[in-house]
Design an enzyme around this catalytic site. Structure first.
Site, PDB file in Angstrom:
ATOM      1  N   HIS A   8     -32.740   0.124  43.565  1.00 48.85           N
ATOM      2  CA  HIS A   8     -33.350   1.292  42.927  1.00 48.85           C
ATOM      3  C   HIS A   8     -32.259   2.074  42.213  1.00 48.85           C
ATOM      4  O   HIS A   8     -31.893   3.196  42.582  1.00 48.85           O
ATOM      5  CB  HIS A   8     -34.067   2.176  43.956  1.00 48.85           C
ATOM      6  CG  HIS A   8     -34.982   3.194  43.345  1.00 48.85           C
ATOM      7  ND1 HIS A   8     -34.526   4.337  42.739  1.00 48.85           N
ATOM      8  CD2 HIS A   8     -36.323   3.250  43.241  1.00 48.85           C
ATOM      9  CE1 HIS A   8     -35.546   5.041  42.305  1.00 48.85           C
ATOM     10  NE2 HIS A   8     -36.653   4.392  42.589  1.00 48.85           N
ATOM     11  N   HIS A  60     -43.253   5.532  49.456  1.00 48.13           N
ATOM     12  CA  HIS A  60     -43.932   6.739  48.983  1.00 48.13           C
ATOM     13  C   HIS A  60     -44.812   6.340  47.812  1.00 48.13           C
ATOM     14  O   HIS A  60     -44.808   5.179  47.395  1.00 48.13           O
ATOM     15  CB  HIS A  60     -42.937   7.849  48.629  1.00 48.13           C
ATOM     16  CG  HIS A  60     -41.996   7.524  47.508  1.00 48.13           C
ATOM     17  ND1 HIS A  60     -41.121   6.454  47.554  1.00 48.13           N
ATOM     18  CD2 HIS A  60     -41.779   8.103  46.297  1.00 48.13           C
ATOM     19  CE1 HIS A  60     -40.412   6.418  46.439  1.00 48.13           C
ATOM     20  NE2 HIS A  60     -40.800   7.403  45.654  1.00 48.13           N
ATOM     21  N   ASP A  76     -43.823   4.160  40.332  1.00 50.97           N
ATOM     22  CA  ASP A  76     -42.939   2.993  40.160  1.00 50.97           C
ATOM     23  C   ASP A  76     -42.887   2.122  41.418  1.00 50.97           C
ATOM     24  O   ASP A  76     -42.536   0.954  41.346  1.00 50.97           O
ATOM     25  CB  ASP A  76     -41.517   3.401  39.711  1.00 50.97           C
ATOM     26  CG  ASP A  76     -40.847   4.431  40.588  1.00 50.97           C
ATOM     27  OD1 ASP A  76     -41.508   5.388  41.016  1.00 50.97           O
ATOM     28  OD2 ASP A  76     -39.623   4.290  40.845  1.00 50.97           O
ATOM     29  N   HIS A  77     -43.288   2.676  42.545  1.00 52.56           N
ATOM     30  CA  HIS A  77     -43.243   1.922  43.804  1.00 52.56           C
ATOM     31  C   HIS A  77     -44.562   1.214  44.123  1.00 52.56           C
ATOM     32  O   HIS A  77     -44.616   0.416  45.060  1.00 52.56           O
ATOM     33  CB  HIS A  77     -42.844   2.844  44.954  1.00 52.56           C
ATOM     34  CG  HIS A  77     -41.449   3.365  44.792  1.00 52.56           C
ATOM     35  ND1 HIS A  77     -40.393   2.945  45.573  1.00 52.56           N
ATOM     36  CD2 HIS A  77     -40.925   4.240  43.885  1.00 52.56           C
ATOM     37  CE1 HIS A  77     -39.287   3.530  45.167  1.00 52.56           C
ATOM     38  NE2 HIS A  77     -39.586   4.338  44.151  1.00 52.56           N
ATOM     39  N   HIS A  93     -37.256  13.318  49.854  1.00 52.68           N
ATOM     40  CA  HIS A  93     -37.526  13.085  48.427  1.00 52.68           C
ATOM     41  C   HIS A  93     -38.423  14.223  47.920  1.00 52.68           C
ATOM     42  O   HIS A  93     -39.215  14.051  47.013  1.00 52.68           O
ATOM     43  CB  HIS A  93     -38.214  11.720  48.298  1.00 52.68           C
ATOM     44  CG  HIS A  93     -38.242  11.139  46.916  1.00 52.68           C
ATOM     45  ND1 HIS A  93     -37.226  11.274  46.010  1.00 52.68           N
ATOM     46  CD2 HIS A  93     -39.191  10.369  46.295  1.00 52.68           C
ATOM     47  CE1 HIS A  93     -37.550  10.625  44.901  1.00 52.68           C
ATOM     48  NE2 HIS A  93     -38.740  10.072  45.038  1.00 52.68           N
ATOM     49  N   HIS A 125     -44.981   7.414  44.581  1.00 47.48           N
ATOM     50  CA  HIS A 125     -44.557   7.462  43.186  1.00 47.48           C
ATOM     51  C   HIS A 125     -44.985   6.154  42.522  1.00 47.48           C
ATOM     52  O   HIS A 125     -44.828   5.080  43.097  1.00 47.48           O
ATOM     53  CB  HIS A 125     -43.026   7.580  43.105  1.00 47.48           C
ATOM     54  CG  HIS A 125     -42.537   8.963  42.803  1.00 47.48           C
ATOM     55  ND1 HIS A 125     -41.273   9.384  43.152  1.00 47.48           N
ATOM     56  CD2 HIS A 125     -43.125  10.016  42.165  1.00 47.48           C
ATOM     57  CE1 HIS A 125     -41.100  10.633  42.745  1.00 47.48           C
ATOM     58  NE2 HIS A 125     -42.208  11.041  42.158  1.00 47.48           N
ATOM     59  N   ASP A 179     -36.724   6.213  48.381  1.00 48.39           N
ATOM     60  CA  ASP A 179     -36.131   7.210  47.468  1.00 48.39           C
ATOM     61  C   ASP A 179     -35.771   8.450  48.281  1.00 48.39           C
ATOM     62  O   ASP A 179     -36.624   9.013  48.975  1.00 48.39           O
ATOM     63  CB  ASP A 179     -37.137   7.627  46.391  1.00 48.39           C
ATOM     64  CG  ASP A 179     -37.289   6.572  45.316  1.00 48.39           C
ATOM     65  OD1 ASP A 179     -36.856   5.433  45.547  1.00 48.39           O
ATOM     66  OD2 ASP A 179     -37.852   6.891  44.250  1.00 48.39           O
TER      67      ASP A 179
HETATM   68 ZN   LIG Z   1     -39.645   8.364  44.047  1.00 46.67          ZN
HETATM   69 ZN   LIG Z   2     -38.499   5.519  42.716  1.00 45.00          ZN
END
Ligand SMILES: [Zn+2]
Ligand SMILES: [Zn+2]
Length: 316
Positions: free
Chosen positions: A268, A88, A92-93, A179, A90, A202
């Site tokens: 994670h 996805h 952080d990914h 998510h 987000h 996630d």
């Molecule tokens: Zn996420």
């Molecule tokens: Zn995440």
């Protein structure tokens, strides 16, 4: 004399070739957790990124902070990465993606072929914006550093649930997870040589994940520990909101009990300083099977046996 040496050398080569299949574990899937963390800039857990190798191919799943540094650390030539699957969008990914893409193009062994990227709706748009954002650097590197023009090309694709790639016996399937409101968000199932690995991405408890993870050898699942939020003093309303996007150890234990992998692995890990004591007792309420709390650079070899190697420790 020379003939004898040649003959002996030939025998040696034949002997080595004969040994090779037993040594190589050609049907294995090798999983390396490059980063097991979250948005928190922790040195012990880099951003989410998992390297999967099978059948001579290498794919990254997410490219969180430090993904390229971790590849360098384990001496995987970034030029050899065949593509990136995003769970996805987000940050952080994906925040390590520009580094993987641009540094991995510029610095030897620089990529000299296009980089394939698959991800949820919005991935193509994100990649085209990145190309625009780094347009200055790309132009300079092309004429000043003479970087290979093909190496900066991104072949991005917005995907839907289903089989995304089938090549050389390796099959990669995306499936929707929960998510919300981050939609779509995917988990991935990797099948090769009769072995299988499922990566949750996630998600909160996802019935679809439980369906796709049936029969999988390894299930790598995210987790959020409520205790770890209390410890760092996160305001309760904020902690509740974050935890509700993820699974608690108790919930993960139920997912593992319903999917029965040969090995369950946490990655994670929210918060990154969550200890085994934060994670294991809750998980064990419902699940008593094999379980590892992942750490950066942990290697999981999935074959007839499943071998787990932690960094800095000799293999058994
Ligand atoms: Zn996420
Ligand atoms: Zn995440």
């Amino acid at each position: 004399m020379i003939r004898k040496i040649v003959r002996e050398a030939t025998c040696l080569v034949v002997a080595l070739v004969a040994l090779a299949p037993a040594v190589a574990g050609a049907q294995d899937i090798k999983v390396t957790l490059l980063g097991t963390g979250t948005p928190v800039p922790a040195m012990s857990r880099f951003g989410p990124s998992i390297l999967v190798e099978a059948g001579g191919q290498k794919f990254l799943f997410d490219a969180g902070r430090g993904a390229l540094q971790r590849l360098a650390q384990i001496r995987v030539r970034w030029q050899d990465v065949d593509g990136v699957f995003l769970t996805h969008l987000h940050s952080d990914h994906v925040v390590g993606f520009p580094d993987l893409w641009l540094t991995g193009w510029l610095v030897s062994p620089g990529r000299d072929r296009a980089l394939a990227v698959w991800g949820p709706r919005g991935t193509k748009k994100m990649m085209s914006y990145l190309e625009a954002a780094y347009e200055f650097d790309i132009r300079i590197r092309l004429y000043d550093d003479r970087a290979a023009p093909e190496g900066v090309v991104i072949l991005a694709e917005d995907i839907a649930e289903g089989v995304i790639l089938e090549k050389g016996g390796l099959k990669i399937t995306a499936f929707a997870v929960d998510h919300a409101p981050i939609k779509p968000a995917f988990g991935y199932r990797i099948d090769y040589g009769g072995r299988s690995v499922v990566l949750s991405g996630d998600t909160r408890v996802s019935q679809n994940l439980i369906r796709y993870a049936q029969g999988a050898d390894v299930l790598v699942h995210e987790v959020a520990s409520p205790e770890s939020f209390q410890r760092v003093g996160t305001p309760p309303a904020r902690a509740k909101s974050v935890i509700e996007h993820h699974v608690t150890p108790e919930q993960a234990g139920e997912v593992f009990a319903r999917t029965k992998p040969r090995l369950a692995v946490y990655s994670h890990i929210v918060q990154p300083d969550a200890s085994e004591q934060d994670l294991l007792p809750g998980t064990r309420k419902a699940y008593s099977g094999p379980l590892e709390v992942g750490e950066d650079l942990m290697v999981i070899e999935v074959g007839e046996k499943i071998e787990v190697r932690r960094p800095g420790r000799a293999s058994p």
